[in-house]
Design a protein around this motif. Structure first.
Motif, PDB file in Angstrom:
ATOM      1  N   TYR A 180      -7.045  -7.708  -6.409  1.00 30.23           N
ATOM      2  CA  TYR A 180      -6.430  -7.149  -5.205  1.00 30.23           C
ATOM      3  C   TYR A 180      -5.360  -6.145  -5.594  1.00 30.23           C
ATOM      4  O   TYR A 180      -4.479  -6.420  -6.398  1.00 30.23           O
ATOM      5  CB  TYR A 180      -5.813  -8.275  -4.369  1.00 30.23           C
ATOM      6  CG  TYR A 180      -4.741  -7.826  -3.402  1.00 30.23           C
ATOM      7  CD1 TYR A 180      -5.044  -6.953  -2.348  1.00 30.23           C
ATOM      8  CD2 TYR A 180      -3.431  -8.260  -3.549  1.00 30.23           C
ATOM      9  CE1 TYR A 180      -4.048  -6.532  -1.472  1.00 30.23           C
ATOM     10  CE2 TYR A 180      -2.441  -7.859  -2.673  1.00 30.23           C
ATOM     11  CZ  TYR A 180      -2.752  -6.992  -1.630  1.00 30.23           C
ATOM     12  OH  TYR A 180      -1.779  -6.568  -0.768  1.00 30.23           O
TER      13      TYR A 180
ATOM     14  N   GLU B 113       2.488 -12.294   5.385  1.00 35.62           N
ATOM     15  CA  GLU B 113       2.288 -10.957   4.826  1.00 35.62           C
ATOM     16  C   GLU B 113       2.623 -10.959   3.344  1.00 35.62           C
ATOM     17  O   GLU B 113       3.634 -11.527   2.917  1.00 35.62           O
ATOM     18  CB  GLU B 113       3.173  -9.926   5.530  1.00 35.62           C
ATOM     19  CG  GLU B 113       2.963  -8.511   4.980  1.00 35.62           C
ATOM     20  CD  GLU B 113       3.948  -7.487   5.532  1.00 35.62           C
ATOM     21  OE1 GLU B 113       3.858  -6.308   5.132  1.00 35.62           O
ATOM     22  OE2 GLU B 113       4.818  -7.875   6.346  1.00 35.62           O
ATOM     23  N   ILE B 114       1.794 -10.308   2.555  1.00 36.41           N
ATOM     24  CA  ILE B 114       2.038 -10.190   1.121  1.00 36.41           C
ATOM     25  C   ILE B 114       3.118  -9.147   0.866  1.00 36.41           C
ATOM     26  O   ILE B 114       3.046  -8.020   1.365  1.00 36.41           O
ATOM     27  CB  ILE B 114       0.766  -9.784   0.370  1.00 36.41           C
ATOM     28  CG1 ILE B 114      -0.322 -10.837   0.519  1.00 36.41           C
ATOM     29  CG2 ILE B 114       1.067  -9.543  -1.108  1.00 36.41           C
ATOM     30  CD1 ILE B 114      -1.651 -10.415  -0.068  1.00 36.41           C
TER      31      ILE B 114
ATOM     32  N   THR C 275       3.197  -4.893   1.859  1.00 39.38           N
ATOM     33  CA  THR C 275       1.813  -4.419   1.715  1.00 39.38           C
ATOM     34  C   THR C 275       1.091  -4.264   3.045  1.00 39.38           C
ATOM     35  O   THR C 275       0.159  -3.465   3.152  1.00 39.38           O
ATOM     36  CB  THR C 275       0.987  -5.379   0.836  1.00 39.38           C
ATOM     37  OG1 THR C 275       0.817  -6.623   1.548  1.00 39.38           O
ATOM     38  CG2 THR C 275       1.662  -5.621  -0.502  1.00 39.38           C
TER      39      THR C 275
ATOM     40  N   ASP D 140      -0.780  -6.528   4.111  1.00 45.00           N
ATOM     41  CA  ASP D 140      -1.940  -7.406   3.977  1.00 45.00           C
ATOM     42  C   ASP D 140      -1.528  -8.843   4.242  1.00 45.00           C
ATOM     43  O   ASP D 140      -0.451  -9.286   3.827  1.00 45.00           O
ATOM     44  CB  ASP D 140      -2.542  -7.298   2.571  1.00 45.00           C
ATOM     45  CG  ASP D 140      -3.216  -5.962   2.334  1.00 45.00           C
ATOM     46  OD1 ASP D 140      -3.964  -5.516   3.218  1.00 45.00           O
ATOM     47  OD2 ASP D 140      -2.994  -5.357   1.270  1.00 45.00           O
TER      48      ASP D 140
ATOM     49  N   ALA E 100      -2.334 -12.998   3.975  1.00 43.05           N
ATOM     50  CA  ALA E 100      -3.015 -13.892   3.049  1.00 43.05           C
ATOM     51  C   ALA E 100      -2.525 -15.318   3.218  1.00 43.05           C
ATOM     52  O   ALA E 100      -1.516 -15.587   3.878  1.00 43.05           O
ATOM     53  CB  ALA E 100      -2.796 -13.431   1.606  1.00 43.05           C
TER      54      ALA E 100
ATOM     55  N   ARG F  72      -5.753 -15.801  -1.085  1.00 47.36           N
ATOM     56  CA  ARG F  72      -6.915 -15.490  -0.243  1.00 47.36           C
ATOM     57  C   ARG F  72      -6.486 -14.468   0.809  1.00 47.36           C
ATOM     58  O   ARG F  72      -5.665 -14.773   1.671  1.00 47.36           O
ATOM     59  CB  ARG F  72      -7.449 -16.750   0.456  1.00 47.36           C
ATOM     60  CG  ARG F  72      -7.995 -17.810  -0.481  1.00 47.36           C
ATOM     61  CD  ARG F  72      -8.438 -19.054   0.283  1.00 47.36           C
ATOM     62  NE  ARG F  72      -8.948 -20.079  -0.602  1.00 47.36           N
ATOM     63  CZ  ARG F  72     -10.224 -20.208  -0.956  1.00 47.36           C
ATOM     64  NH1 ARG F  72     -11.127 -19.375  -0.442  1.00 47.36           N
ATOM     65  NH2 ARG F  72     -10.596 -21.159  -1.781  1.00 47.36           N
ATOM     66  N   ILE F  73      -7.031 -13.273   0.735  1.00 52.70           N
ATOM     67  CA  ILE F  73      -6.704 -12.238   1.711  1.00 52.70           C
ATOM     68  C   ILE F  73      -7.457 -12.520   3.003  1.00 52.70           C
ATOM     69  O   ILE F  73      -8.672 -12.766   2.982  1.00 52.70           O
ATOM     70  CB  ILE F  73      -7.116 -10.841   1.189  1.00 52.70           C
ATOM     71  CG1 ILE F  73      -6.558 -10.586  -0.215  1.00 52.70           C
ATOM     72  CG2 ILE F  73      -6.668  -9.761   2.170  1.00 52.70           C
ATOM     73  CD1 ILE F  73      -5.075 -10.455  -0.296  1.00 52.70           C
TER      74      ILE F  73
ATOM     75  N   ARG G 172      -5.738  -7.157   7.204  1.00 50.99           N
ATOM     76  CA  ARG G 172      -4.569  -6.305   7.370  1.00 50.99           C
ATOM     77  C   ARG G 172      -3.754  -6.778   8.563  1.00 50.99           C
ATOM     78  O   ARG G 172      -4.293  -7.222   9.578  1.00 50.99           O
ATOM     79  CB  ARG G 172      -4.982  -4.854   7.614  1.00 50.99           C
ATOM     80  CG  ARG G 172      -5.612  -4.162   6.433  1.00 50.99           C
ATOM     81  CD  ARG G 172      -4.611  -3.868   5.351  1.00 50.99           C
ATOM     82  NE  ARG G 172      -3.614  -2.872   5.772  1.00 50.99           N
ATOM     83  CZ  ARG G 172      -2.509  -2.603   5.088  1.00 50.99           C
ATOM     84  NH1 ARG G 172      -2.228  -3.272   3.973  1.00 50.99           N
ATOM     85  NH2 ARG G 172      -1.659  -1.684   5.507  1.00 50.99           N
TER      86      ARG G 172
END
Length: 490
Positions: free
Chosen positions: A291, A342-343, A372, A374, A376, A385-386, A389
């Motif tokens: 990722y 959120e990452i 990011t 993204d 997860a 684990r994503i 968005r």
């Protein structure tokens, strides 16, 4: 800082680049790129017309040897976007092969050819192991190496300034995670204007002192040919691995070639679980995922010596700190395999700024952590684990926060589904309802909405069932095979 490409500096005679019938050793690449570097040294920036060719790779390496920031340009970029990129980055030169007809805005720049027809054209007949042009001293680690433009889904593309420090540190972290050595021979067919194809796929093998064989255009025959003749690694995107999975049943040579590969890596989007399983069943080999994004290069990966768990992108790379935060910005400490956040990341892999956009740069960070966008979850052992968005894949329905990705994976396990995407849309009762966009395996016999909802409900919590199903002939995708969900919503 040590040289970005030690094998070039040492004059290694090992193979480096192979595109079709053109090939260069590290020593030959040092010669031709060194000569080109001498011609462009001192330029503030150079644009590279990034076709999937040897000339593109030589041009990028030459600029990096000269300490000149590279702006890779996608040849398929539309006129408005291209005008923005060229105006924003203001390159002094454009590097391209002679046969290329450049668009007007690039044709106005001083053009430097990157064709490699014969190494002796540069060396004057001298031994290619003794470059006639010595590379300049290695620039500062914080000097910009590349300016890579984002896809511009929420506005004009932003120029991501990647320092030499980020490129070196990230490729070295992948050396550790993937046990990547000079003996590895990489096969790929990705475009050369973005992080995956250019930095990982070309600069990665060069930094390791290994080699890359670029197919020019992806084909399962090409993959089988190269992996059967000494190549050890394959980089691809989910669309490529899906085509491989589809072909395996009728192509024993492909299955044998993949079985012999040391490492199969997929990235740029999630690889559906059913493609993971089909490839594993036919070859005994597991595809691993990683990722990353333009601003951060690679953040996580399944390790070569780790568990290749489908649906995950592994653990943070060496030198990368990763955390999940909730909507208030508070860190989520639970690794429970369920809590979505959120990452955010920080480390030596990060970009320095968005070119000419101090406002966007400031907004992208939270006390040194890059946001990011993204979403997860983290398993108890730290695997990431994503689920999608934040802007397009986090669905808030009935008080739950739901990631589109896990629903998509379950839908793709249904035998009547060829492709699937999940979005949310406004609902007076639920806030948002889950919508499944389905490309059926048989156009004249699609699975019903009730059947698909029951299928999801049997695998996941009932509140994750799609409430609406829409059928399409194909899903809208970009050049990297990513589904363009904004087009679905539009």
């Amino acid at each position: 800082m040590s040289p970005l490409f030690p094998a070039l500096a040492a004059g290694s005679t090992r193979p480096a680049l192979h595109f079709g019938d053109q090939a260069l050793s590290h020593a030959e690449l040092a010669t031709v790129a060194g000569a080109l570097a001498a011609r462009i040294a001192g330029a503030p920036r150079v644009a590279v017309w990034a076709t999937p060719t040897l000339g593109t790779a030589v041009g990028v390496v030459a600029a990096l040897l000269a300490g000149v920031p590279v702006v890779p340009v996608n040849p398929k970029t539309g006129e408005r976007e291209l005008t923005h990129i060229v105006t924003d980055s203001a390159p002094a030169l454009v590097l391209a092969e002679r046969s290329v007809e450049l668009p007007p805005i690039l044709a106005e720049l001083v053009r430097v050819d990157t064709d490699v027809t014969d190494v002796t054209d540069v060396t004057g007949g001298s031994d290619a192991a003794d470059p006639v042009v010595s590379p300049p001293a290695e620039p500062s680690p914080e000097d910009p190496a590349l300016i890579v433009y984002t896809s511009g889904t929420t506005g004009p593309p932003k120029g991501v300034v990647l320092p030499r420090r980020a490129v070196a540190a990230n490729l070295d972290a992948l050396e550790d995670a993937w046990q990547w050595t000079e003996a590895d021979v990489l096969v790929h067919a990705l475009p050369l204007f973005h992080v995956h194809g250019l930095i990982l796929g070309i600069l990665g093998p060069l930094r390791r002192g290994g080699s890359v064989r670029h197919l020019g255009r992806f084909s399962t025959d090409g993959v089988a040919r190269e992996l059967s003749s000494g190549a050890t690694m394959l980089f691809g995107v989910p669309t490529m691995y899906h085509r491989i999975a589809e072909a395996l049943a009728d192509d024993p040579a492909l299955a044998k070639a993949l079985t012999g590969a040391r490492l199969l890596v997929s990235g740029s989007a999630a690889l559906p679980v059913h493609d993971h399983e089909r490839i594993a069943a036919a070859t005994g080999r597991r595809v691993i995922e990683r990722y990353g994004m333009t601003e951060t290069l690679m953040n996580t990966s399944v390790r070569a010596d780790g568990e290749p768990r489908a649906g995950t992108v592994g653990v943070p790379l060496d030198g990368v700190e990763l955390r999940l935060v909730d909507e208030t910005g508070a860190a989520i400490t639970a690794y429970d395999g369920d809590t979505v956040g959120e990452i955010q990341v920080r480390g030596s892999n990060l970009f320095t700024e968005y070119l000419n956009r101090p406002d966007a740069t400031e907004a992208a960070f939270d006390n040194g952590w890059f946001r990011t966008g993204d979403m997860a979850i983290r398993d108890p052992d730290g695997y990431v684990r994503i689920v999608g968005r934040k802007a397009t894949d986090l669905i808030k329905s009935g008080g739950y926060k739901i990631g589109a990705g896990e629903i998509e994976n379950v839908l793709l396990e249904h035998p009547g589904v060829r492709e699937a995407a999940v979005t949310g849309e406004p609902d007076e009762d639920l806030g948002e309802r889950i919508v499944a966009w389905i490309v059926p395996a048989q156009a004249d016999a699609p699975p019903s909405a009730e059947e698909l909802a029951a299928h999801v409900g049997a695998q996941l919590a009932s509140h994750k069932r799609p409430r609406t199903v829409r059928y399409l002939a194909e899903l809208p995708r970009n050049d990297m095979g990513k589904i363009m969900k904004r087009a679905l919503r539009g």
